[in-house]
Design a protein around this motif. Structure first.
Motif, PDB file in Angstrom:
ATOM      1  N   TRP A   1      45.626  15.858   9.892  1.00 45.36           N
ATOM      2  CA  TRP A   1      44.922  15.657   8.403  1.00 45.36           C
ATOM      3  C   TRP A   1      46.162  15.001   8.028  1.00 45.36           C
ATOM      4  O   TRP A   1      47.230  15.283   7.927  1.00 45.36           O
ATOM      5  CB  TRP A   1      44.983  17.016   7.912  1.00 45.36           C
ATOM      6  CG  TRP A   1      44.274  16.974   6.447  1.00 45.36           C
ATOM      7  CD1 TRP A   1      43.062  16.572   6.039  1.00 45.36           C
ATOM      8  CD2 TRP A   1      44.896  17.253   5.299  1.00 45.36           C
ATOM      9  NE1 TRP A   1      42.891  16.703   4.873  1.00 45.36           N
ATOM     10  CE2 TRP A   1      44.399  17.025   4.280  1.00 45.36           C
ATOM     11  CE3 TRP A   1      46.333  17.734   5.113  1.00 45.36           C
ATOM     12  CZ2 TRP A   1      44.531  17.236   2.953  1.00 45.36           C
ATOM     13  CZ3 TRP A   1      46.706  17.827   3.861  1.00 45.36           C
ATOM     14  CH2 TRP A   1      45.929  17.462   2.665  1.00 45.36           C
ATOM     15  N   ARG A   2      45.740  13.689   7.285  1.00 42.53           N
ATOM     16  CA  ARG A   2      46.560  12.685   6.527  1.00 42.53           C
ATOM     17  C   ARG A   2      47.681  12.408   7.347  1.00 42.53           C
ATOM     18  O   ARG A   2      48.801  12.342   7.152  1.00 42.53           O
ATOM     19  CB  ARG A   2      47.230  13.479   5.426  1.00 42.53           C
ATOM     20  CG  ARG A   2      46.216  13.708   4.286  1.00 42.53           C
ATOM     21  CD  ARG A   2      46.617  14.106   2.893  1.00 42.53           C
ATOM     22  NE  ARG A   2      45.619  13.943   2.109  1.00 42.53           N
ATOM     23  CZ  ARG A   2      45.824  14.250   0.675  1.00 42.53           C
ATOM     24  NH1 ARG A   2      46.891  14.715   0.267  1.00 42.53           N
ATOM     25  NH2 ARG A   2      44.883  14.099  -0.020  1.00 42.53           N
ATOM     26  N   GLY A   3      47.516  12.191   8.957  1.00 44.88           N
ATOM     27  CA  GLY A   3      48.491  11.872   9.685  1.00 44.88           C
ATOM     28  C   GLY A   3      49.532  12.823  10.385  1.00 44.88           C
ATOM     29  O   GLY A   3      50.518  12.400  11.005  1.00 44.88           O
TER      30      GLY A   3
END
Length: 72
Positions: free
Chosen positions: A42-44
């Motif tokens: 999630w989000r890198g």
């Protein structure tokens, strides 16, 4: 604790083993393929899925609780 040296060693050990934890809760479209403790990107960043809820409704969102730990 019987000495100041012992107290200092305990304090140092506690400080060294403190981990920072970040937790986020988010909603997504329903996806019944989840399991507990899945690793989620999630989000890198990699997060562990601690919990999720999936209501019995086609229009409801799926809720997730994600957590990650920052090590030294």
């Amino acid at each position: 604790v019987t000495s100041s040296e012992q107290a200092a060693a305990i304090a140092s050990n506690l400080a060294r083993n403190q981990n920072l934890v970040e937790q986020v809760e988010l909603d997504t479209p329903p996806d019944p393929r989840h399991d507990g403790y899945d690793i989620v990107l999630w989000r890198g960043q990699r997060w562990v899925e601690m919990a999720w809820t999936l209501p019995f409704s086609q229009t409801a969102s799926m809720s997730h609780t994600l957590r990650r730990v920052y090590d030294d």
